[in-house]
Design an enzyme around this catalytic site. Sequence first.
Site, PDB file in Angstrom:
ATOM      1  N   GLN A 134       9.208  -0.681   1.891  1.00 41.87           N
ATOM      2  CA  GLN A 134       8.817  -0.046   3.108  1.00 41.87           C
ATOM      3  C   GLN A 134       9.494   1.059   3.415  1.00 41.87           C
ATOM      4  OE1 GLN A 134       9.916  -3.430   5.640  1.00 41.87           O
ATOM      5  NE2 GLN A 134       8.014  -4.459   5.178  1.00 41.87           N
ATOM      6  N   CYS A 135      10.108   2.016   2.576  1.00 39.57           N
ATOM      7  CA  CYS A 135      11.043   2.872   2.542  1.00 39.57           C
ATOM      8  C   CYS A 135      10.480   3.892   3.534  1.00 39.57           C
ATOM      9  CB  CYS A 135      11.443   3.486   1.373  1.00 39.57           C
ATOM     10  SG  CYS A 135      10.058   4.128   0.139  1.00 39.57           S
TER      11      CYS A 135
END
Length: 295
Positions: free
Chosen positions: A85-86
Site C-alpha cells: 500500500q506504499c
Amino acid sequence: MTSEHPALLPPPPPPPCPALAWPAAPLWPSKKKLYQAIAEGRSAVEGDHEEARLVLVKRESSFRKHLQWVLFNKYVPSLIQDGPQCGLVALWMAAHLLQSPTELSIERIVKVAKERGYTAQGEIFSAHDMALLAEEMCGCRAERLTGGMSGPNFGLILKHLASGKPVLIPYDEDFNHEPCQRRGHRAHWAVASGILLALKEGCLNKEEFQPDPVVPWLLLPGDSPACPMEGIQDAFVLAKQGKSLHYQLLGLEKLAQSNAQLKEMDPKRAADGSVYILPQGGMEVGLAGQVVLLH
C-alpha cells in the site's frame, strides 16, 4: 559350583521426560513484516525541522561547510503500510498538508482506489491513476510531471516543496530505504515534504532566512521567502514512506535516476498468483520519469 550371591539386576530405566508445554501461538506473528515489527510501539519525531536536525547532525561531516545550506520542510505524519500500500499510504501522508487530518482515513483511500479500478492489492503502478485518486480524495489539483525530475521539472519540484506542498515520487527502494536502480523490481512510493539546498556563498538573500538555533550552519526560511534557484550545488529531498516512521534525506540526483528507470514489475511478484493492476504499456508507461505534485 553356584554362587551364593543373588544375580545383580540391571538398574530400572529413567522416568520418562515430562511433556514440553509449547506455546499455543508463536511469539512473533508469522505474517508481520520486519518494518512493522520495528515500528511497533514507537512514535515519529514531530515538527517541521526537529528530525531533519537529527539527520543533519548525524551526517554533519558529509556536508561541505563552505556552502550555504537552506532547509524547507512541512511536517507530515507517519503511517506504516499493511501490504503493498506504499502509494496509498504516501497519499494519506500528503493529504495532511492539504486538509484536516481527521477528514481522511487510509481505509477510505484503499476502498475508493479499489472501486475505481486503480488497484487490486493496494499497489499503484500508474502516476496518472495516482493523480486522479489524489484529486478525488483530497479535493486538490494534482499535476503529473513527465519526462523525469531533471531539466525544467527540477525547478518546478523545488519551488513546489519550498512552498510547503507535497510531491509523490515513485522510485526503486533499497533495503535501507535509499533509492536504487533495479528496473522497477523494488518500485515504491514516497511523499516528499521538504528540500535541503546547498548554495554557493553569496547566492542567497540572507534577510529572508535565519540561522537554525540548533545547527548553526543551517538556514531556515522566514515568513514567505522565494526558493533560491541560482548557485545550487546540491539538493536533497526530505521524504517519508510506508516502511519507516522516520524521514529520509534522499539525494535528488540519485532519486531522479531511480525514478527514471522504473521499467518492469518484479517477476517474482508477477508470478505470485495475485492480481495486480498495471496500466496499458506496463510500469514503464505508468511510472518511469513521473512524479505527482499536489496543489
